[in-house]
Structure formats: C-alpha cells, structure tokens
Design an enzyme around this catalytic site. Structure first.
Site, PDB file in Angstrom:
ATOM      1  N   ARG A  16     112.545  65.879  69.085  1.00  0.00           N
ATOM      2  CA  ARG A  16     111.327  65.596  68.530  1.00  0.00           C
ATOM      3  C   ARG A  16     111.287  64.618  67.428  1.00  0.00           C
ATOM      4  O   ARG A  16     111.030  63.409  67.327  1.00  0.00           O
ATOM      5  CB  ARG A  16     110.359  66.722  68.378  1.00  0.00           C
ATOM      6  CG  ARG A  16     108.828  66.443  68.464  1.00  0.00           C
ATOM      7  CD  ARG A  16     108.241  66.001  67.313  1.00  0.00           C
ATOM      8  NE  ARG A  16     108.308  66.917  65.894  1.00  0.00           N
ATOM      9  CZ  ARG A  16     108.105  66.690  64.591  1.00  0.00           C
ATOM     10  NH1 ARG A  16     107.629  65.495  64.526  1.00  0.00           N
ATOM     11  NH2 ARG A  16     108.523  67.424  64.030  1.00  0.00           N
ATOM     12  N   ASP A  17     111.483  65.249  66.310  1.00  0.00           N
ATOM     13  CA  ASP A  17     111.330  64.368  65.011  1.00  0.00           C
ATOM     14  C   ASP A  17     112.409  63.145  64.911  1.00  0.00           C
ATOM     15  O   ASP A  17     112.160  62.252  64.456  1.00  0.00           O
ATOM     16  CB  ASP A  17     111.717  65.239  63.886  1.00  0.00           C
ATOM     17  CG  ASP A  17     110.987  64.960  62.453  1.00  0.00           C
ATOM     18  OD1 ASP A  17     110.801  63.754  62.282  1.00  0.00           O
ATOM     19  OD2 ASP A  17     110.838  65.644  61.877  1.00  0.00           O
ATOM     20  N   HIS A 216     111.028  72.973  56.525  1.00  0.00           N
ATOM     21  CA  HIS A 216     111.416  71.682  57.516  1.00  0.00           C
ATOM     22  C   HIS A 216     111.685  70.616  56.323  1.00  0.00           C
ATOM     23  O   HIS A 216     110.718  69.928  55.756  1.00  0.00           O
ATOM     24  CB  HIS A 216     110.184  71.309  58.185  1.00  0.00           C
ATOM     25  CG  HIS A 216     110.199  69.970  59.101  1.00  0.00           C
ATOM     26  ND1 HIS A 216     110.479  69.924  60.203  1.00  0.00           N
ATOM     27  CD2 HIS A 216     110.193  68.638  58.594  1.00  0.00           C
ATOM     28  CE1 HIS A 216     110.269  68.581  60.823  1.00  0.00           C
ATOM     29  NE2 HIS A 216     110.221  67.850  59.981  1.00  0.00           N
ATOM     30  N   HIS A 218     113.581  66.854  54.915  1.00  0.00           N
ATOM     31  CA  HIS A 218     113.999  65.472  55.200  1.00  0.00           C
ATOM     32  C   HIS A 218     115.139  65.133  53.874  1.00  0.00           C
ATOM     33  O   HIS A 218     114.987  65.760  52.885  1.00  0.00           O
ATOM     34  CB  HIS A 218     112.881  64.530  55.151  1.00  0.00           C
ATOM     35  CG  HIS A 218     112.207  64.472  56.533  1.00  0.00           C
ATOM     36  ND1 HIS A 218     112.625  63.804  57.636  1.00  0.00           N
ATOM     37  CD2 HIS A 218     111.263  65.625  57.054  1.00  0.00           C
ATOM     38  CE1 HIS A 218     111.822  63.787  58.466  1.00  0.00           C
ATOM     39  NE2 HIS A 218     110.942  65.088  58.233  1.00  0.00           N
ATOM     40  N   CYS A 249     108.697  60.759  60.053  1.00  0.00           N
ATOM     41  CA  CYS A 249     107.496  60.515  60.501  1.00  0.00           C
ATOM     42  C   CYS A 249     107.197  58.747  60.361  1.00  0.00           C
ATOM     43  O   CYS A 249     107.208  58.331  59.225  1.00  0.00           O
ATOM     44  CB  CYS A 249     106.520  61.234  59.597  1.00  0.00           C
ATOM     45  SG  CYS A 249     104.880  60.947  60.153  1.00  0.00           S
ATOM     46  N   ASN A 258     115.678  63.727  58.858  1.00  0.00           N
ATOM     47  CA  ASN A 258     115.774  65.254  58.714  1.00  0.00           C
ATOM     48  C   ASN A 258     117.195  65.650  58.000  1.00  0.00           C
ATOM     49  O   ASN A 258     118.317  65.121  58.292  1.00  0.00           O
ATOM     50  CB  ASN A 258     115.551  65.833  60.024  1.00  0.00           C
ATOM     51  CG  ASN A 258     114.264  65.987  60.513  1.00  0.00           C
ATOM     52  OD1 ASN A 258     113.803  64.972  61.129  1.00  0.00           O
ATOM     53  ND2 ASN A 258     113.467  66.861  60.306  1.00  0.00           N
TER      54      ASN A 258
HETATM   55  N1  COA Z   1      98.018  63.181  74.233  1.00  0.00           N
HETATM   56  C1  COA Z   1      97.871  62.114  74.962  1.00  0.00           C
HETATM   57  N2  COA Z   1      96.762  61.417  74.727  1.00  0.00           N
HETATM   58  C2  COA Z   1      95.873  61.987  73.974  1.00  0.00           C
HETATM   59  C3  COA Z   1      96.054  62.771  72.955  1.00  0.00           C
HETATM   60  C4  COA Z   1      97.215  63.500  73.373  1.00  0.00           C
HETATM   61  N3  COA Z   1      97.451  64.441  72.346  1.00  0.00           N
HETATM   62  N4  COA Z   1      94.946  62.790  72.089  1.00  0.00           N
HETATM   63  C5  COA Z   1      94.280  61.969  72.450  1.00  0.00           C
HETATM   64  N5  COA Z   1      94.570  61.076  73.666  1.00  0.00           N
HETATM   65  C6  COA Z   1      93.946  60.034  74.127  1.00  0.00           C
HETATM   66  C7  COA Z   1      92.729  60.249  74.375  1.00  0.00           C
HETATM   67  O1  COA Z   1      92.378  60.980  75.874  1.00  0.00           O
HETATM   68  C8  COA Z   1      91.924  58.909  74.411  1.00  0.00           C
HETATM   69  O2  COA Z   1      92.406  58.498  75.645  1.00  0.00           O
HETATM   70  P1  COA Z   1      91.631  57.203  76.171  1.00  0.00           P
HETATM   71  O3  COA Z   1      91.617  56.049  75.053  1.00  0.00           O
HETATM   72  O4  COA Z   1      92.265  56.659  77.457  1.00  0.00           O
HETATM   73  O5  COA Z   1      89.758  57.708  76.269  1.00  0.00           O
HETATM   74  C9  COA Z   1      92.839  58.412  73.291  1.00  0.00           C
HETATM   75  O6  COA Z   1      93.936  59.136  73.072  1.00  0.00           O
HETATM   76  C10 COA Z   1      92.016  58.351  71.880  1.00  0.00           C
HETATM   77  O7  COA Z   1      91.587  59.663  71.845  1.00  0.00           O
HETATM   78  P2  COA Z   1      91.274  60.219  70.081  1.00  0.00           P
HETATM   79  O8  COA Z   1      90.843  61.717  70.269  1.00  0.00           O
HETATM   80  O9  COA Z   1      90.383  59.306  69.624  1.00  0.00           O
HETATM   81  O10 COA Z   1      92.525  59.892  69.487  1.00  0.00           O
HETATM   82  P3  COA Z   1      92.818  59.161  68.330  1.00  0.00           P
HETATM   83  O11 COA Z   1      92.796  57.507  68.469  1.00  0.00           O
HETATM   84  O12 COA Z   1      92.172  59.680  66.921  1.00  0.00           O
HETATM   85  O13 COA Z   1      94.445  59.426  67.868  1.00  0.00           O
HETATM   86  C11 COA Z   1      95.950  61.353  67.852  1.00  0.00           C
HETATM   87  C12 COA Z   1      94.515  60.852  67.340  1.00  0.00           C
HETATM   88  C13 COA Z   1      96.302  62.670  67.179  1.00  0.00           C
HETATM   89  C14 COA Z   1      95.908  61.499  69.206  1.00  0.00           C
HETATM   90  C15 COA Z   1      96.929  60.331  67.509  1.00  0.00           C
HETATM   91  O14 COA Z   1      97.058  59.945  66.266  1.00  0.00           O
HETATM   92  C16 COA Z   1      98.310  60.775  67.645  1.00  0.00           C
HETATM   93  O15 COA Z   1      98.889  61.172  68.883  1.00  0.00           O
HETATM   94  N6  COA Z   1      99.083  60.821  66.624  1.00  0.00           N
HETATM   95  C17 COA Z   1     100.519  61.171  66.714  1.00  0.00           C
HETATM   96  C18 COA Z   1     101.063  62.013  65.247  1.00  0.00           C
HETATM   97  C19 COA Z   1     102.454  62.229  65.386  1.00  0.00           C
HETATM   98  O16 COA Z   1     102.947  62.539  66.395  1.00  0.00           O
HETATM   99  N7  COA Z   1     103.191  61.920  64.252  1.00  0.00           N
HETATM  100  C20 COA Z   1     104.559  62.409  63.932  1.00  0.00           C
HETATM  101  C21 COA Z   1     104.629  63.717  64.112  1.00  0.00           C
HETATM  102  S1  COA Z   1     104.475  64.656  62.665  1.00  0.00           S
HETATM  103 ZN    ZN Z   2     109.860  66.133  59.765  1.00  0.00          ZN
END
Ligand code: COA
Ligand code: ZN
Length: 275
Positions: A16-17, A216, A218, A249, A258
């Site tokens: 994942r990370d 956790h 890094h 990240c 990590n």
């Molecule tokens: N998985 C898949 N799709 C997702 C989702 C998820 N967990 N959460 C939201 N979506 C989709 C929504 O269905 C929506 O789809 P559409 O555009 O087709 O309608 C779109 O994404 C936007 O939804 P919204 O709630 O407004 O999300 P956002 O744009 O504010 O993004 C996150 C928020 C959390 C989904 C996004 O920032 C994200 O995935 N971040 C990843 C963080 C991460 O993994 N960081 C590293 C690890 S710590």
């Molecule tokens: Zn991390």
C-alpha cells in the site's frame, strides 16, 4: 536487552504505502506476486492497497481485484490482509469487496488532512463514524485508525499533542475495539519526541482495554529504526514497515520511504525481540 522481551508484530505495508509511491502503474499480477512473496517470507499482517479515488492515486485502482485473487489462495497459517480507506465511500467499497480489516486514515493537522483527503479533521471523523456503523454489521470487522502527521506536518510544522489526543478521544467514544497507528508521515519525528508522545498517549489510556497501538515510521532522516526502538521502549508492540523501504505519501512533500521491514526485523531479532 535480553531474550525475554515482548515480541512485536510487523505489518508489511509495501503493498500500500510502497506501491502508492510508484508513479508507473504496476500490473495487477505483479502486485499479487509481490504480496505472495511477502507472505512466503512469513509476514503475517499486510496492508494491501487502498480504496481511494482512482483519480487521486491511480496506482491503487486495482485493490478490489487484488484482494479477490488473494482471498482464493490457501495459506498454511492465518494471514491478515487489510486495506486503507480515506472516507465512507472507500469503507463501503472495501466491505463490499469482502475486505473487513480496514485502515482508516486521517491527519492530526488540518492542512495535511485537507491536502490528503480534502476534508477537515471533523469531516473525516464523520466519515469514520459512518464506516464504524457499517462495519458493526460485518463479521470479522477490524479497525485501525491511522493518525497521520502525529509528530510533524509538512505545512504546519510540529503537531500539538492535543490534536492527536482529540482524535483518539473522539474515536474511543464510538466504543469499538481500535488499533491506533501513530504515523510519522514525513519522517521528521526523532527519538525523544517519539518516546514522549507514544509513552504519554499509552500512559493516559492504560485502563482502556479496547486499544492497540502501532507505530508507522518513515526513514527520511535515517531515524526510522531509532524511532521504532524508541516507540518500543515507550510500550508500542506493533510496527508498520515496508520491504526495501519503499513508500511515501504523495501528499507529504519531502517525505521519503517507510522504515525498511528487513531492517526492523534484523534489529529486533538481534536484540532478542521476536517478530
Ligand atoms: N474510492 C473511489 N472513488 C471515490 C472514493 C473512494 N474512496 N471517494 C470518492 N470517490 C469518488 C466519488 O464517487 C466521486 O466520483 P464522481 O466524480 O464520479 O462523482 C469523486 O471521487 C469525488 O468524490 P469526493 O467525495 O468529492 O472526493 P474528493 O474529490 O474530495 O476526494 C478522496 C477525496 C479522499 C476520495 C481523495 O482525496 C482520495 O482518494 N485521496 C487519497 C488519499 C490517500 O490515499 N493518500 C495516501 C495515503 S495516506
Ligand atoms: Zn506512510
């Protein structure tokens, strides 16, 4: 150190990370074979992928597929495969995919939470409440809450302990067993700070039976192992680490990989602490 030390549990987070830090898409079958190799190397807890927006992190788009394939494989001893979820949609997608071992992530600092999941900390806590409500209906539901930036935020600097404590207290109000992952997202934690924060939090929650604690780390400044030992001495017995020190990240500028799981295993085992 003597041979009578408490053992530790290592959670291998490269799938994942580690993978999320790789820009070029890693084909699904290769991700699966890496997980299988890690299981063969005797890792018993692995964080595999994330149910995140494929627009935010395209590398994680095949997480459901990977878990579906891995669920069909037999293993001689039980293996826990978790996945990261950033919001309620992700939590539901994970549960629908049959993944009940969830790692919810939110940050102790508002700026990093916003850059990572585009929500305020309070909004993220609302997402967690929805996940817990859904998870209660599911057999085998297990919850890790990863609190990112507990020591340092790439935008705000040193994180006040109160911000971490508030998240812990709010989560405990949900009255569900939880493992807290104290995450040094940037790798800017250092041993004294790690000891003070981890030791302080564990001390304040000594009577609480529903909590597990994980660290956790890094390795940005080469302090990953020193910080892990500091966390161990403070009472932590669960450690995230990634094979070959892969990871980072994408929303924490300046952070590197990590702590390498092989380095952590080497250190603990040589100190008489079984892994
Ligand atoms: N998985 C898949 N799709 C997702 C989702 C998820 N967990 N959460 C939201 N979506 C989709 C929504 O269905 C929506 O789809 P559409 O555009 O087709 O309608 C779109 O994404 C936007 O939804 P919204 O709630 O407004 O999300 P956002 O744009 O504010 O993004 C996150 C928020 C959390 C989904 C996004 O920032 C994200 O995935 N971040 C990843 C963080 C991460 O993994 N960081 C590293 C690890 S710590
Ligand atoms: Zn991390």
């Amino acid at each position: 150190m003597n041979a009578q030390q408490d053992p530790v549990e290592i959670v291998e987070v490269a799938p994942r990370d580690g993978f999320q830090a790789v820009e070029q898409f890693i084909p699904t079958h290769i991700k699966i074979s890496v997980v299988e190799a890690l299981i063969k190397a005797k890792y018993r807890r692995l964080e595999v992928g994330a149910f995140v927006s494929p627009k935010a992190i395209p590398q994680m788009a095949d997480t459901a597929k990977i878990h579906a394939v891995l669920a069909t494989k037999d293993s001689s001893s039980p293996v826990r495969l978790s996945a990261l979820v950033p919001n309620a949609i992700g939590g539901q997608k994970a549960l629908d995919a049959g993944v009940s071992d969830l790692v919810f992530v939110l940050s102790a600092s508002e700026s990093h939470n916003h850059s990572n999941v585009r929500r305020t900390v309070a909004e993220s806590q609302g997402e967690l409440e929805k996940i817990v409500a859904a998870g209660r209906q599911v057999d085998g539901f297990q919850l890790r809450v990863n609190i990112a930036t507990v020591f340092d935020c790439p935008y705000e600097g040193r994180t006040p302990e109160k911000a971490v404590l508030d998240i812990i207290e709010h989560t405990l109000e949900m009255d569900i067993p939880v493992e807290f992952g104290l995450c040094d997202t940037t790798g800017r934690g250092f041993p004294d700070h790690v000891a003070a924060l981890c030791g302080g939090l564990i001390d304040q929650h000594k009577s609480e039976t529903m909590i597990g604690w994980a660290f956790h780390g890094h390795d940005t400044y080469g302090l990953g192992i020193a910080n892990a030992l500091s966390a161990y001495n403070a009472g932590i017995r669960i450690f995230d680490a990634a094979a070959a020190g892969l990871g980072g990240c994408p929303f924490a500028p300046g952070a590197s990989g990590n702590t390498a799981s092989e380095d952590l295993v080497f250190t603990f085992e040589n100190m008489g602490i079984s892994t």
